[in-house]
Every structure is written in C-alpha cells, then in structure tokens.
Scaffold this motif. Structure first.
Motif, mmCIF file in Angstrom:
data_model
loop_
_atom_site.group_PDB
_atom_site.id
_atom_site.type_symbol
_atom_site.label_atom_id
_atom_site.label_comp_id
_atom_site.label_asym_id
_atom_site.label_seq_id
_atom_site.Cartn_x
_atom_site.Cartn_y
_atom_site.Cartn_z
ATOM 1 N N SER A 41 36.103 27.814 42.949
ATOM 2 C CA SER A 41 36.508 29.123 42.454
ATOM 3 C C SER A 41 37.838 29.011 41.724
ATOM 4 O O SER A 41 38.712 28.228 42.102
ATOM 5 N N SER A 46 40.258 33.738 44.006
ATOM 6 C CA SER A 46 40.793 33.768 45.367
ATOM 7 C C SER A 46 41.918 34.791 45.480
ATOM 8 O O SER A 46 42.057 35.463 46.504
ATOM 9 N N HIS A 49 40.531 38.341 46.006
ATOM 10 C CA HIS A 49 40.156 38.596 47.395
ATOM 11 C C HIS A 49 41.389 38.865 48.245
ATOM 12 O O HIS A 49 41.401 39.777 49.074
ATOM 13 N N GLU A 118 38.074 37.207 55.917
ATOM 14 C CA GLU A 118 37.684 35.794 55.916
ATOM 15 C C GLU A 118 37.360 35.302 57.321
ATOM 16 O O GLU A 118 37.969 34.372 57.848
ATOM 17 N N ASP A 135 33.640 38.026 53.997
ATOM 18 C CA ASP A 135 34.867 38.507 53.362
ATOM 19 C C ASP A 135 35.643 39.436 54.293
ATOM 20 O O ASP A 135 36.866 39.331 54.417
ATOM 21 N N ASP A 267 31.441 35.808 41.141
ATOM 22 C CA ASP A 267 31.383 34.684 42.075
ATOM 23 C C ASP A 267 29.948 34.281 42.286
ATOM 24 O O ASP A 267 29.019 34.957 41.948
#
Length: 268
Positions: A41, A46, A49, A118, A135, A267
């Motif tokens: 990614s 990242s 997120h 996460e 997530d 993603d």
C-alpha cells in the motif's frame, strides 16, 4: 494468543496463517494464489486509515513536506521529525478532507465513537490456521471496513463491492470473529470518495443477503484451495484452448461502455 490482539502490522504479517489478501487471489486463478505476488500500500493509503480511525496516531506518525526529498533541507526535516512519514501537501489536504467528512457523517461518527482500530483475529478453519485484520471493531463487537470507492451512490457501491469481492472480505473477518466469540457480528462498509466533496456513505451487509453471498464465496474459495493442494495443480486463468467471443459492442450492437474512473486510494 489472546482472542483479539493489537499488533504492529509487521507482526501481523509474520503470523503463519492464511489471510484474505492471499485467499482472494484464487478469484483470479490458482496460479495467482500460488505465486502470491505481494502488493504494498502507498504511504498515503495507510495515512488515510490512521487519520480516519486513529487521529492521534496520525498526528504522531505523519508530517508534511513540500519539496524535493533530498538535500540539506530535507535531511534537516527528517532529523526534526524522527520516525515520521512525509506526505505531500496535496495528500495531506485530501486525507484531511476525507477525515473531516467522515466525522460529519452521523452514522459513520457513531460507529467510530467507541471501539478499536486494526484488530487482529486468528482462528482455525478445519485445521487451517487463518487470520484477519479488521479496520475497526466497535464496542459492540461489530466490524467496520473503510473503503475508497469511485462513488458512494448505492447502485455504484454495490457494483464495486461485488467487483472487488468486499463481501467476501467482510465474511472472512466475520467468520473469524464468530469462531472466537460465538456471536455473528454485523458488518459495515464505511465508503468514501477520495475527491472533493469527499462524499461518505455507510452500508450494512445484510446477513441473509450480501454477507451470506460472501460466506458462500469464502467456502467456495477454501474448497478450491483444498482441491489444488491435494492435486498439486495450480492452473492459470486460461488453461485450455478456447474461442474468443467478442463483446456485443465490437459488432456495433451496443455502444462501447465508458471506462470506469479509478480512484487515488482504492485498496485491494
């Protein structure tokens, strides 16, 4: 290992178990699964997120740099921001726009008001070690997955979910969570558009609809995987001779479909 454990991503990667990113390659072909060519990614993905789910960590881990990433000035900026990942001003503006839009959305804000980001889940599926990394896990034990999409409009979103097998991904996480808790979680997709005005939508996967279809997809993939392992055969997408069947628009029957617009933070 505990049922749920917050792990740095490298530690999660080190767990020797099957995850969705690997399993979903079977949707392309067993050959793609076996080769397992990894994709990384982008840092901005990242960062997105982190900004949406863990704003405090975002402030600690990221900084903005507007310039060439070399030379004395850059070296000085690196020294002044040890361990931080640099984003460009345009990336930072985009990430801030999405994060603010999510906070303004009443349903999204409510789902993210309490929970953990996460979250790693591990389980055993008929003797096969499996893992997943959700997530967001709400305080009620439900799953929220953050997705960048071309459009959050219901019909377009449904097509994107089916095309990218997001229903299978959510079913994979739900399977692991149910194995560990005995409770079938509710699964949500928190979708956002990565371009202004950064529209946001929250969608639930119907347990008897989209989530069930995802569960069937997972079962079918696991069965295919077992068959390939037993036979030690890993065919590609076109193992046999086949005729080319042209699309209808090639013969002037239908108009050629417009190419779907992509997205900066899609993603896989």
């Amino acid at each position: 290992m505990p049922l749920f454990h917050d792990l740095p991503f490298p530690d999660y990667q080190a767990i020797d178990a099957l995850n969705w990113s690997r399993l979903k390659r079977l949707a392309t072909s067993p050959l793609h699964y076996r080769e397992n060519v990894s994709t990384k990614s982008a840092p901005a993905f990242s960062a997105m997120h982190a900004a949406v789910l863990e704003p405090q960590r975002f402030a600690q881990d990221y900084a903005v740099w507007d310039g060439v990433r070399r030379g004395k000035e850059y070296d000085k900026a690196v020294a002044e921001n040890p361990g931080r990942i640099f984003l460009s001003p345009s990336e930072d503006e985009q990430i801030a726009g999405v994060a603010a839009a999510v906070r303004r959305h009443p349903v999204a804000a409510a789902l993210l008001s309490a929970g953990r980001a996460e979250v790693t889940i591990t389980w055993d599926d008929n003797g096969r070690p499996c893992k997943g990394r959700s997530d967001w896990l709400t305080a009620d034990g439900d799953i929220v997955d953050l997705k960048a999409v071309p459009s959050v409009a219901p019909r377009q979103l449904a097509v994107e979910v089916a095309r990218r097998h997001y229903h299978g991904q959510l079913a994979w996480y739900a399977r692991g969570l149910e194995r560990q808790t005995g409770r079938r979680p509710t699964c949500y997709i928190l979708a956002y558009e990565a371009k202004a005005p950064y529209d946001v939508g929250v969608y639930r996967l119907d347990p008897d609809g989209g989530l069930y279809v995802g569960e069937v997809l997972v079962d079918r993939m696991l069965l295919r995987l077992s068959e390939c392992e037993v036979a030690d055969q890993w065919p590609g997408q076109a193992p046999d001779l086949a005729d080319i069947v042209l699309p209808r628009w090639a013969a002037g029957i239908d108009e050629e479909p417009e190419e779907q617009q992509g997205d900066d933070f899609l993603d896989d």
